[in-house]
Motif scaffolding. Structure first.
Motif, PDB file in Angstrom:
ATOM      1  N   SER A 179       0.819  -1.205   0.000  1.00  0.00           N
ATOM      2  CA  SER A 179       0.000   0.000   0.000  1.00  0.00           C
ATOM      3  C   SER A 179       0.855   1.259   0.000  1.00  0.00           C
ATOM      4  N   ALA A 180       2.174   1.115  -0.032  1.00  0.00           N
ATOM      5  CA  ALA A 180       3.104   2.237  -0.137  1.00  0.00           C
ATOM      6  C   ALA A 180       3.985   2.002  -1.355  1.00  0.00           C
ATOM      7  N   ILE A 181       4.455   3.085  -1.956  1.00  0.00           N
ATOM      8  CA  ILE A 181       5.228   2.921  -3.183  1.00  0.00           C
ATOM      9  C   ILE A 181       6.716   2.695  -2.911  1.00  0.00           C
ATOM     10  N   THR A 182       7.193   3.090  -1.730  1.00  0.00           N
ATOM     11  CA  THR A 182       8.627   3.011  -1.450  1.00  0.00           C
ATOM     12  C   THR A 182       9.203   1.609  -1.643  1.00  0.00           C
ATOM     13  N   PRO A 183       8.567   0.531  -1.144  1.00  0.00           N
ATOM     14  CA  PRO A 183       9.165  -0.802  -1.321  1.00  0.00           C
ATOM     15  C   PRO A 183       9.331  -1.209  -2.786  1.00  0.00           C
TER      16      PRO A 183
END
Length: 215
Positions: A179-183
């Protein structure tokens, strides 16, 4: 079962499971073949509110690495010389709300037993008194949340001319568990730069083996 056969089955199982870890991005780009010479470039956020964001700085460094691999001379955006860079790269990214996806998950079973005094290794279900078999079953369909991750990049001349046109626009879209783009940011950026700058207007599906989306 001979030890060599057991090791072979273990290896096959490992190969199947490892192949499940990948990130697929849909990539599209537009340009007019005006990307040569590469020249100097500075990376800034498309959203000015992120100029002092540590999160954006993390992503900026990754993008600067990919740009340098393509022959650009990167001028760090906090450097006093950034305003003199010939080009500017505007980076934007977002994550949309999750959606439900129904998927069948492969499920493997593993056990060690004996048959007529001999030790053996088996995968799956012991179907009869005499037979050990390799078996893959499908678990019940399960609802899993999926998130839309979008990464976009625009390269344009570094000037104040309101009529100045960008020389490159690219976008990568990925649907996955995080649900986050960083990974998944670096993997999606790698997909965007695969065969850079790409054929204008051509949708490409780029699959990269990675466990980045194992959130």
């Amino acid at each position: 079962m001979p030890k060599s056969a057991a090791l072979l089955l273990l290896g096959l199982l490992t190969l199947v499971l490892s192949g499940c870890n990948s990130v697929t991005s849909n990539v599209i780009s537009f340009h007019e073949n005006r990307l040569e010479p590469r020249g100097s470039i500075s990376v800034i956020p498309a959203n000015p509110a992120l100029r002092n964001s540590l999160e954006f700085d993390h992503h900026r460094l990754i993008l600067e690495h990919f740009l340098s691999l393509e022959g650009y001379r990167v001028v760090e955006s906090h450097n006093r010389d950034a305003s003199s860079a010939e080009l500017v790269a505007l980076l934007d990214y977002s994550v949309d709300g999750g959606q439900t996806e129904i998927r069948n998950q492969p499920q493997f079973s593993f056990g060690i037993g004996s048959y007529r005094g001999f030790n053996s290794v088996h995968f799956g279900t012991h179907l009869s008194h005499h037979d050990w078999i390799t078996h893959q079953s499908m678990a019940q369909a399960a609802a899993q949340p999926r998130y839309n991750r979008v990464l976009s990049l625009q390269i344009r001349p570094n000037n104040d001319d309101p009529d100045s046109q960008p020389i490159y626009e690219g976008r990568a879209h990925s649907l996955g568990r995080c649900s986050a783009i960083t990974p998944v940011f670096e993997v999606m950026l790698e997909a965007l730069f695969r065969d850079f700058p790409g054929q204008p207007g051509q949708n490409r599906k780029v699959k990269i083996e990675s466990d980045a989306d194992s959130c």
